[in-house]
Scaffold this active site. Structure first.
Site, PDB file in Angstrom:
ATOM      1  N   HIS A  89      -1.099  -5.216  -0.487  1.00 56.01           N
ATOM      2  CA  HIS A  89       0.261  -5.368  -0.050  1.00 56.01           C
ATOM      3  C   HIS A  89       0.494  -6.912   0.756  1.00 56.01           C
ATOM      4  O   HIS A  89      -0.600  -7.380   0.998  1.00 56.01           O
ATOM      5  CB  HIS A  89       0.651  -4.325   0.996  1.00 56.01           C
ATOM      6  CG  HIS A  89      -0.449  -4.145   2.144  1.00 56.01           C
ATOM      7  ND1 HIS A  89      -0.210  -5.063   3.035  1.00 56.01           N
ATOM      8  CD2 HIS A  89      -1.372  -3.332   2.422  1.00 56.01           C
ATOM      9  CE1 HIS A  89      -1.035  -4.637   4.043  1.00 56.01           C
ATOM     10  NE2 HIS A  89      -1.765  -3.776   3.590  1.00 56.01           N
ATOM     11  N   GLU A 169      -5.649   2.611   1.882  1.00 56.85           N
ATOM     12  CA  GLU A 169      -6.904   2.150   2.408  1.00 56.85           C
ATOM     13  C   GLU A 169      -7.668   3.111   3.237  1.00 56.85           C
ATOM     14  O   GLU A 169      -6.910   4.283   3.774  1.00 56.85           O
ATOM     15  CB  GLU A 169      -6.823   0.873   3.300  1.00 56.85           C
ATOM     16  CG  GLU A 169      -5.551   1.092   4.220  1.00 56.85           C
ATOM     17  CD  GLU A 169      -5.460  -0.217   4.965  1.00 56.85           C
ATOM     18  OE1 GLU A 169      -6.100  -1.078   5.538  1.00 56.85           O
ATOM     19  OE2 GLU A 169      -4.184  -0.659   4.762  1.00 56.85           O
TER      20      GLU A 169
END
Length: 187
Positions: A89, A169
Site C-alpha cells: 500500500h 500484514e
C-alpha cells in the site's frame, strides 16, 4: 527376421556339446554385462571420475533436471503465462509517525496525501506497461483497499477489488502503537 517375430541368437555349432556350451556362455554373458553396466566399486569410481570416463551423480542429476525442464516447457504448449504482482500500500498516516510500531491489527489507518499520489502513479505505470489484469486482491485494511481502488481507477482496470483479510500484514501484538524507543529500552 521375416514375419516380425523376435530375434533369437542361436549359435551355429556342428556339435551338440559345443552348441550347449555356447548357450551357457551366452546365458552367463547377460548377467556379466549387467554387472559391468552397474555402478563400479568406490575405488574404481574415483579413478573413472578422475579420468572423465564416468559422469558424477551431480552431473547426472543436472542433466536429468534439464531434461525434465525441457519436457515441462514443451508440455505447457500454448498455456498463458501468469504474472503475480505483490504491491504494498501507499504511505499511510501511521507511516508518518516514524518510530511508532504499526501492524495488522491497525486496519483503520488511511493513506496520507503522498500515499494517494503513490497509488495514482502506480496505476499510471500499470496502464503504461499494458498489463492485462484478471483479478485484484487487497486486504481489509483501509490503506490497502484505497491503494487498490486509486491504482485501478488510474490504470482503467475494471475488475472489482476483492477483499481478502488473510493478506493483511502480521500483527505486532501488544507492541502496536507503542514507540520503538520505549519498546527497545524495556528489552
Amino acid at each position: 527376421p521375416r514375419g516380425g517375430g523376435p530375434l533369437v541368437l542361436e549359435p551355429v555349432m556342428p556339435n551338440p556339446l559345443s552348441a550347449r556350451l555356447a548357450r551357457l556362455a551366452l546365458a552367463a554373458a547377460i548377467p556379466l554385462a549387467s554387472a559391468l553396466l552397474a555402478s563400479p566399486p568406490w575405488w574404481l569410481t574415483r579413478a573413472l571420475l578422475a579420468s572423465g570416463r564416468l559422469v558424477s551423480p551431480q552431473r547426472r542429476l543436472a542433466a536429468w533436471d534439464a531434461l525434465q525442464r525441457r519436457a515441462d516447457q514443451s508440455a505447457r504448449g500454448s498455456r498463458r503465462r501468469v504474472r503475480v504482482l505483490l504491491i504494498r500500500h501507499g504511505e499511510s498516516e501511521a507511516n508518518l509517525q516514524a518510530g511508532q510500531i504499526v501492524g495488522g491489527r491497525d486496519v483503520a489507518t488511511p493513506l496520507s496525501a503522498t500515499g494517494e499520489e503513490q497509488a495514482r502513479l502506480l496505476g499510471e505505470r500499470l496502464l503504461r506497461d499494458g498489463l492485462r489484469v484478471d483479478a485484484v486482491y487487497a486486504s481489509h485494511a483501509v490503506r490497502a483497499r484505497k491503494t487498490a481502488d486509486i491504482a485501478c481507477a488510474a490504470a482503467a482496470i475494471r475488475q472489482r477489488v476483492r477483499i481478502e483479510p488473510r493478506l493483511v500484514e502480521f500483527s505486532q501484538g501488544s507492541l502496536e502503537r507503542r514507540w520503538r524507543a520505549e519498546v527497545y529500552a524495556a528489552g
